[in-house]
Design a protein around this motif. Sequence first.
Motif, short mmCIF file in Angstrom:
data_model
loop_
_atom_site.label_atom_id
_atom_site.label_comp_id
_atom_site.label_asym_id
_atom_site.label_seq_id
_atom_site.Cartn_x
_atom_site.Cartn_y
_atom_site.Cartn_z
N PHE A 245 -46.58 -29.15 -21.56
CA PHE A 245 -47.81 -28.89 -20.84
C PHE A 245 -48.07 -27.39 -20.76
CE2 PHE A 245 -45.96 -32.71 -18.71
CZ PHE A 245 -46.92 -33.63 -19.11
N VAL A 246 -49.33 -27.00 -20.82
CA VAL A 246 -49.74 -25.64 -20.48
C VAL A 246 -50.78 -25.77 -19.37
CG1 VAL A 246 -49.23 -24.58 -22.70
CG2 VAL A 246 -51.46 -25.62 -22.34
N PHE A 247 -50.72 -24.89 -18.39
CA PHE A 247 -51.65 -24.96 -17.27
C PHE A 247 -51.71 -23.59 -16.62
CE2 PHE A 247 -47.47 -26.56 -16.36
CZ PHE A 247 -47.08 -26.02 -15.15
N ARG A 248 -52.63 -23.40 -15.69
CA ARG A 248 -52.78 -22.10 -15.04
C ARG A 248 -53.33 -22.27 -13.64
NH1 ARG A 248 -57.80 -18.29 -16.28
NH2 ARG A 248 -56.95 -17.55 -14.31
N ASN A 249 -53.14 -21.23 -12.83
CA ASN A 249 -53.87 -21.09 -11.58
C ASN A 249 -54.55 -19.72 -11.65
OD1 ASN A 249 -51.97 -19.14 -10.91
ND2 ASN A 249 -50.95 -20.35 -9.35
N PRO A 250 -55.21 -19.25 -10.61
CA PRO A 250 -55.91 -17.97 -10.73
C PRO A 250 -55.03 -16.80 -11.13
CG PRO A 250 -56.75 -19.16 -8.84
CD PRO A 250 -55.58 -19.96 -9.36
N PHE B 194 -50.26 -17.96 -15.85
CA PHE B 194 -50.25 -18.91 -16.97
C PHE B 194 -48.86 -19.52 -17.02
CE2 PHE B 194 -49.25 -20.06 -21.31
CZ PHE B 194 -50.40 -20.68 -21.77
N LEU B 195 -48.78 -20.86 -17.08
CA LEU B 195 -47.48 -21.54 -17.03
C LEU B 195 -47.35 -22.55 -18.15
CD1 LEU B 195 -48.76 -21.61 -13.75
CD2 LEU B 195 -46.28 -21.68 -13.44
N THR B 196 -46.11 -22.74 -18.59
CA THR B 196 -45.81 -23.79 -19.54
C THR B 196 -44.60 -24.57 -19.03
OG1 THR B 196 -44.25 -22.50 -20.89
CG2 THR B 196 -46.58 -22.33 -21.45
N LEU B 197 -44.58 -25.86 -19.35
CA LEU B 197 -43.43 -26.71 -19.06
C LEU B 197 -42.92 -27.25 -20.38
CD1 LEU B 197 -41.53 -28.28 -17.11
CD2 LEU B 197 -43.27 -30.09 -17.08
N THR B 198 -41.62 -27.09 -20.65
CA THR B 198 -41.06 -27.54 -21.92
C THR B 198 -40.38 -28.89 -21.78
OG1 THR B 198 -38.80 -26.65 -21.75
CG2 THR B 198 -40.56 -25.10 -22.35
N LEU C 240 -41.99 -21.72 -17.61
CA LEU C 240 -42.11 -20.31 -17.92
C LEU C 240 -43.44 -19.84 -17.34
CD1 LEU C 240 -41.03 -21.91 -20.78
CD2 LEU C 240 -40.35 -19.56 -21.22
N CYS C 241 -43.43 -18.75 -16.61
CA CYS C 241 -44.59 -18.30 -15.85
C CYS C 241 -44.91 -16.85 -16.20
CB CYS C 241 -44.31 -18.45 -14.36
SG CYS C 241 -45.67 -17.92 -13.29
N TYR C 242 -46.20 -16.56 -16.47
CA TYR C 242 -46.63 -15.23 -16.89
C TYR C 242 -47.87 -14.80 -16.11
CZ TYR C 242 -43.46 -16.23 -20.70
OH TYR C 242 -42.32 -16.54 -21.40
N ASN C 243 -47.92 -13.49 -15.80
CA ASN C 243 -49.06 -12.94 -15.09
C ASN C 243 -50.32 -13.11 -15.95
OD1 ASN C 243 -51.01 -10.58 -14.47
ND2 ASN C 243 -49.66 -10.63 -12.69
N LYS D 62 -47.23 -10.25 -18.32
CA LYS D 62 -45.85 -9.94 -17.94
C LYS D 62 -45.16 -11.20 -17.42
CE LYS D 62 -43.09 -6.95 -14.94
NZ LYS D 62 -43.11 -5.89 -13.89
N GLN D 63 -43.91 -11.39 -17.84
CA GLN D 63 -43.15 -12.56 -17.38
C GLN D 63 -42.88 -12.48 -15.89
OE1 GLN D 63 -39.75 -14.05 -19.79
NE2 GLN D 63 -38.57 -13.67 -17.94
N HIS D 64 -43.21 -13.57 -15.20
CA HIS D 64 -42.98 -13.63 -13.75
C HIS D 64 -41.67 -14.33 -13.44
CE1 HIS D 64 -43.89 -13.67 -9.54
NE2 HIS D 64 -43.99 -14.99 -9.48
N PHE D 65 -41.43 -15.49 -14.05
CA PHE D 65 -40.13 -16.14 -13.92
C PHE D 65 -39.96 -17.18 -15.02
CE2 PHE D 65 -42.74 -19.03 -11.22
CZ PHE D 65 -42.37 -20.27 -11.75
#
Length: 371
Positions: free
Chosen positions: A65-70, A73-77, A83-86, A91-94
């Motif tokens: 899945f790929v999804f986002r909030n405001p 940007f996030l992906t689930l493998t 994996l979470c990015y600004n 920039k990688q957030h976590f």
Amino acid sequence: MISRIVLLLSAAALLAGCQENSNMYKQSADVSGLDMVPVPVLEENGYELEWQRDMPIKKNEQIKFVFRNPGYFLTLTNKNVILCYNIETGKQHFIRRISRPGLPLTEPSEREGILYTTIGDVLWSIDVESADIGVVSELESPTRSPVVFNSYAAYVIGLDKRISCYSLEDGVLSFQVTADNDSKITTALVNDEYLWFATKQGNIYCSSADEAKRIWAFDATDEIKADMAARGDYIYTASMDTMLYKLNAYTGSLQWKAHLGSPLLSKPVVYDDVILQQTSRNGLCAVKADNGKLLWMVKDGTKFLSRKGDRVFVLCEGGIVKKMSLREQECVGKMKVENLDTALENTIDSRIFLVSKGGRIYCLDAIRTVD
């Protein structure tokens, strides 16, 4: 009390197997050069590359899945790693594993910075800012559907053909609802006052959000598999009977139905003036929101990407990104993208998010449009 202790101990055991988190993943870094489309080609077609980022995807790991909030940007493998990015900088957030590989997770839902997913019969929360994982509630029945929320409760479509409402404050089960004909419930939508849900037999129901009280019912002529969408005083429902329905959210009265020529499996993308609907055989269709009239049909369209003013960006077969004009009702530009794995359906802003087979995220914006 004992069951709650057992639940917490089970959760602790599950998390204990996930402590690798980001330690076993190298930090992603800025990259140079595109493996999908060169920068000059982007610029020639009126796009700007805002940022790109390589994700540390392991061998045999795939994006589910790929999804986002405001903000992110996030992906689930398929290894149950988020994996979470600004969203502004890339920039990688976590990076966080949320369960052992192989355990089935439902597609995450997001509300006010908190992600929710289910693992077996447990509802979990993931705080996007802190990456903390917590247990919300033990479920009455497992689910395969995304969880829906309002400001005070979570609503879970169980395999027992019930929707169960759980308090977000203490995780306690408040009430349950079912279809009148005991049909399997396929999708749900909720706000603080009303709960809407649909079934395998094509029934659409509206109930109170805080008690098991039926308000109205409407019958489509075939199964509803797609998630419903809401905007203003209306809900939009895509059915396997090839019809897209616009209903008054509070009375259930039919405003219009649009015949799109093939079964509908995807959630409608709803704007004030236009509805974008993916079909199973006729590509992506645009219909007017006020009367359901068909504006255009992109026969090879596979996914809505984003919108900017008059322009709608559509991913098509063969990695082609088409720029469709709502005013001119035709394609006004297209660009070839190589090595594409997946893309985000983005309704929050106008940016386009593409992910390559090598695990690289591209954030693009269209800089030349007609509003």
